[in-house]
Design a protein around this motif. Structure first.
Motif, PDB file in Angstrom:
ATOM      1  N   ALA A 104       0.837  -1.205   0.000  1.00  0.00           N
ATOM      2  CA  ALA A 104       0.000   0.000   0.000  1.00  0.00           C
ATOM      3  C   ALA A 104       0.870   1.253   0.000  1.00  0.00           C
ATOM      4  CB  ALA A 104      -0.914   0.007   1.225  1.00  0.00           C
ATOM      5  N   ALA A 105       0.355   2.288  -0.614  1.00  0.00           N
ATOM      6  CA  ALA A 105       1.034   3.580  -0.617  1.00  0.00           C
ATOM      7  C   ALA A 105       0.944   4.214   0.767  1.00  0.00           C
ATOM      8  CB  ALA A 105       0.376   4.500  -1.645  1.00  0.00           C
ATOM      9  N   PRO A 106       1.870   5.078   1.122  1.00  0.00           N
ATOM     10  CA  PRO A 106       1.811   5.756   2.421  1.00  0.00           C
ATOM     11  C   PRO A 106       0.472   6.452   2.670  1.00  0.00           C
ATOM     12  CG  PRO A 106       3.923   6.184   1.400  1.00  0.00           C
ATOM     13  CD  PRO A 106       3.082   5.454   0.374  1.00  0.00           C
ATOM     14  N   GLU A 107      -0.119   7.007   1.632  1.00  0.00           N
ATOM     15  CA  GLU A 107      -1.395   7.708   1.781  1.00  0.00           C
ATOM     16  C   GLU A 107      -2.491   6.794   2.322  1.00  0.00           C
ATOM     17  OE1 GLU A 107       0.407   7.632  -1.160  1.00  0.00           O
ATOM     18  OE2 GLU A 107       1.355   9.582  -0.805  1.00  0.00           O
ATOM     19  N   ALA A 108      -2.427   5.522   2.012  1.00  0.00           N
ATOM     20  CA  ALA A 108      -3.431   4.579   2.505  1.00  0.00           C
ATOM     21  C   ALA A 108      -3.367   4.462   4.020  1.00  0.00           C
ATOM     22  CB  ALA A 108      -3.248   3.206   1.859  1.00  0.00           C
ATOM     23  N   PHE A 109      -2.164   4.521   4.572  1.00  0.00           N
ATOM     24  CA  PHE A 109      -2.029   4.467   6.028  1.00  0.00           C
ATOM     25  C   PHE A 109      -2.567   5.737   6.669  1.00  0.00           C
ATOM     26  CE2 PHE A 109       0.911   1.302   4.521  1.00  0.00           C
ATOM     27  CZ  PHE A 109       0.612   0.242   5.366  1.00  0.00           C
ATOM     28  N   PHE A 110      -2.279   6.869   6.055  1.00  0.00           N
ATOM     29  CA  PHE A 110      -2.784   8.124   6.598  1.00  0.00           C
ATOM     30  C   PHE A 110      -4.305   8.195   6.502  1.00  0.00           C
ATOM     31  CE2 PHE A 110       1.665   9.135   6.197  1.00  0.00           C
ATOM     32  CZ  PHE A 110       1.899   9.839   7.375  1.00  0.00           C
ATOM     33  N   THR A 147      -3.346  -4.753   6.545  1.00  0.00           N
ATOM     34  CA  THR A 147      -4.418  -5.408   5.799  1.00  0.00           C
ATOM     35  C   THR A 147      -5.469  -4.378   5.373  1.00  0.00           C
ATOM     36  OG1 THR A 147      -4.073  -7.498   6.928  1.00  0.00           O
ATOM     37  CG2 THR A 147      -6.232  -7.175   5.905  1.00  0.00           C
ATOM     38  N   PHE A 148      -5.864  -3.509   6.307  1.00  0.00           N
ATOM     39  CA  PHE A 148      -6.871  -2.492   5.993  1.00  0.00           C
ATOM     40  C   PHE A 148      -6.337  -1.443   5.023  1.00  0.00           C
ATOM     41  CE2 PHE A 148      -9.178  -4.387   9.436  1.00  0.00           C
ATOM     42  CZ  PHE A 148     -10.510  -4.122   9.129  1.00  0.00           C
ATOM     43  N   ALA A 149      -5.075  -1.043   5.184  1.00  0.00           N
ATOM     44  CA  ALA A 149      -4.479  -0.049   4.278  1.00  0.00           C
ATOM     45  C   ALA A 149      -4.379  -0.588   2.866  1.00  0.00           C
ATOM     46  CB  ALA A 149      -3.102   0.381   4.789  1.00  0.00           C
ATOM     47  N   GLU A 150      -4.040  -1.867   2.740  1.00  0.00           N
ATOM     48  CA  GLU A 150      -3.947  -2.470   1.409  1.00  0.00           C
ATOM     49  C   GLU A 150      -5.320  -2.557   0.743  1.00  0.00           C
ATOM     50  OE1 GLU A 150      -1.675  -6.056   2.076  1.00  0.00           O
ATOM     51  OE2 GLU A 150       0.215  -4.934   2.041  1.00  0.00           O
ATOM     52  N   ALA A 151      -6.370  -2.639   1.525  1.00  0.00           N
ATOM     53  CA  ALA A 151      -7.722  -2.671   0.971  1.00  0.00           C
ATOM     54  C   ALA A 151      -8.192  -1.294   0.516  1.00  0.00           C
ATOM     55  CB  ALA A 151      -8.697  -3.239   2.002  1.00  0.00           C
ATOM     56  N   VAL A 152      -7.567  -0.219   0.999  1.00  0.00           N
ATOM     57  CA  VAL A 152      -7.966   1.139   0.629  1.00  0.00           C
ATOM     58  C   VAL A 152      -7.866   1.348  -0.876  1.00  0.00           C
ATOM     59  CG1 VAL A 152      -7.253   3.575   0.784  1.00  0.00           C
ATOM     60  CG2 VAL A 152      -7.468   2.203   2.854  1.00  0.00           C
ATOM     61  N   ARG A 153      -6.845   0.806  -1.497  1.00  0.00           N
ATOM     62  CA  ARG A 153      -6.636   1.031  -2.932  1.00  0.00           C
ATOM     63  C   ARG A 153      -7.509   0.142  -3.798  1.00  0.00           C
ATOM     64  NH1 ARG A 153      -1.308  -2.503  -3.931  1.00  0.00           N
ATOM     65  NH2 ARG A 153      -1.893  -3.972  -2.358  1.00  0.00           N
ATOM     66  N   ALA A 154      -8.151  -0.847  -3.176  1.00  0.00           N
ATOM     67  CA  ALA A 154      -8.964  -1.789  -3.967  1.00  0.00           C
ATOM     68  C   ALA A 154     -10.234  -1.137  -4.477  1.00  0.00           C
ATOM     69  CB  ALA A 154      -9.315  -3.001  -3.111  1.00  0.00           C
TER      70      ALA A 154
END
Length: 139
Positions: free
Chosen positions: A13-19, A132-139
């Protein structure tokens, strides 16, 4: 300052997904097993304040002490101590996310005995869940 625990994880995931996940504090209980609820008193910016309720503990006020494009530090106010969660992101072929938990203040020794063990046990699992949740943000 007393170090309590640290954890590190890598992600696609991109850093933005964590933010995005950190800023949406109402959803923290979805990935943070120690948290019952969190509220933020306004936008997710440096200096923002809020309240969180740890599972099995009293509600606690906190401040977003630092917020940059690569870091997020929140500090919870405890009686006689300050509990700091320092979140960092390093980019490369993958995104590396880390969290470090520390405490300071005259009653830090007391709070370390009360909270330290549970925080140390859960920090890696909570970070892995956040990935896991951050990686789902881009989906």
């Amino acid at each position: 300052m007393t170090h309590i625990a640290s954890a590190t994880a890598t992600s696609t995931a991109a850093p933005e997904a964590f933010f995005t996940k950190w800023a949406d504090m109402a959803t923290w209980p979805e990935w943070n097993g120690d948290t019952e609820w969190v509220t933020l008193d306004g936008p997710f910016v440096q200096g923002a304040t809020g309240t969180l309720k740890p599972k099995g503990g009293p509600k606690t006020s906190f401040v977003v002490a630092e917020l940059t494009d690569r870091s997020f530090v929140d500090v919870s106010k405890l009686f006689g101590a300050r509990l700091t969660f320092d979140h960092r992101i390093v980019t490369g072929e993958q995104t590396t996310v880390s969290v470090s938990i520390s405490i300071d203040g005259p009653l830090a020794f007391f709070w370390t005995k009360i909270l330290g063990g549970d925080l140390a046990k859960s920090v890696q699992a909570d970070l892995d869940s956040l990935v896991t949740f951050a990686e789902a943000v881009r989906a």
